[in-house]
Design a protein around this motif. Structure first.
Motif, short mmCIF file in Angstrom:
data_model
loop_
_atom_site.label_atom_id
_atom_site.label_comp_id
_atom_site.label_asym_id
_atom_site.label_seq_id
_atom_site.Cartn_x
_atom_site.Cartn_y
_atom_site.Cartn_z
N ARG A 80 -11.81 -92.50 1.69
CA ARG A 80 -10.85 -91.99 2.69
C ARG A 80 -11.42 -91.99 4.10
O ARG A 80 -10.69 -92.12 5.07
N ARG A 81 -12.75 -91.86 4.24
CA ARG A 81 -13.32 -91.87 5.59
C ARG A 81 -13.19 -93.24 6.25
O ARG A 81 -13.34 -93.37 7.46
N GLN A 83 -10.42 -95.07 5.99
CA GLN A 83 -8.98 -95.33 6.14
C GLN A 83 -8.63 -95.85 7.53
O GLN A 83 -7.85 -96.78 7.66
N ASP A 84 -9.20 -95.25 8.56
CA ASP A 84 -8.85 -95.63 9.94
C ASP A 84 -9.92 -96.46 10.63
O ASP A 84 -9.80 -96.72 11.83
N ASP A 85 -10.95 -96.88 9.91
CA ASP A 85 -12.01 -97.70 10.49
C ASP A 85 -11.43 -99.08 10.82
O ASP A 85 -10.90 -99.76 9.94
N PRO A 86 -11.51 -99.52 12.08
CA PRO A 86 -10.88 -100.79 12.47
C PRO A 86 -11.39 -102.01 11.69
O PRO A 86 -10.60 -102.85 11.27
N ASN A 88 -12.79 -102.06 8.71
CA ASN A 88 -12.37 -101.95 7.31
C ASN A 88 -10.88 -102.26 7.16
O ASN A 88 -10.48 -102.95 6.22
N ARG A 89 -10.08 -101.77 8.09
CA ARG A 89 -8.64 -102.06 8.05
C ARG A 89 -8.39 -103.56 8.20
O ARG A 89 -7.54 -104.12 7.52
N TRP A 90 -9.14 -104.20 9.10
CA TRP A 90 -8.99 -105.64 9.31
C TRP A 90 -9.32 -106.39 8.00
O TRP A 90 -8.56 -107.25 7.58
#
Length: 108
Positions: A80-81, A83-86, A88-90
């Motif tokens: 969950r940490r 979730q908003d990491d750019p 990781n999202r990419w």
């Protein structure tokens, strides 16, 4: 192919039909086929994308299964940490787009 001793999904489908394979050799990696298939009388049951890659390096005869092969479902998991990491999202988006493209194209 039986990576890490896991069950081959195709065996389950064949068993449900009352059939079984005669397995001569088990490998843990698809790329081992490059050295083993040429000049042999072996038959390998592999996903189409693997057959395409191996077929770029060795001559293969492609034979469709007489039934629909099992589908492999892929899921992504992350902490969950992240979730908003750019980054990781990419990366998650790239994996999703590639798999969605294949699914939309009707590929196995």
């Amino acid at each position: 192919m039986r990576p890490d001793g896991r069950e081959h999904l195709l065996d389950r489908v064949l068993e449900d039909k009352g059939w079984q394979r005669h397995v001569t050799l088990e490998l843990s990696h698809f790329m081992s086929l490059l050295a083993l298939l040429p000049g042999s009388d072996l038959v390998a049951t592999v996903p189409d994308d693997i057959a395409t890659v191996v077929g770029r390096h060795v001559r293969l005869k492609h034979i469709e299964l007489p039934f629909r092969p099992p589908q492999i479902h892929v899921q992504q998991y992350w902490h969950r940490r992240m979730q908003d990491d750019p980054a990781n999202r990419w990366l998650r988006g790239v994996f999703h787009a590639v798999n969605r493209r294949d699914a939309d194209a009707g590929l196995p």
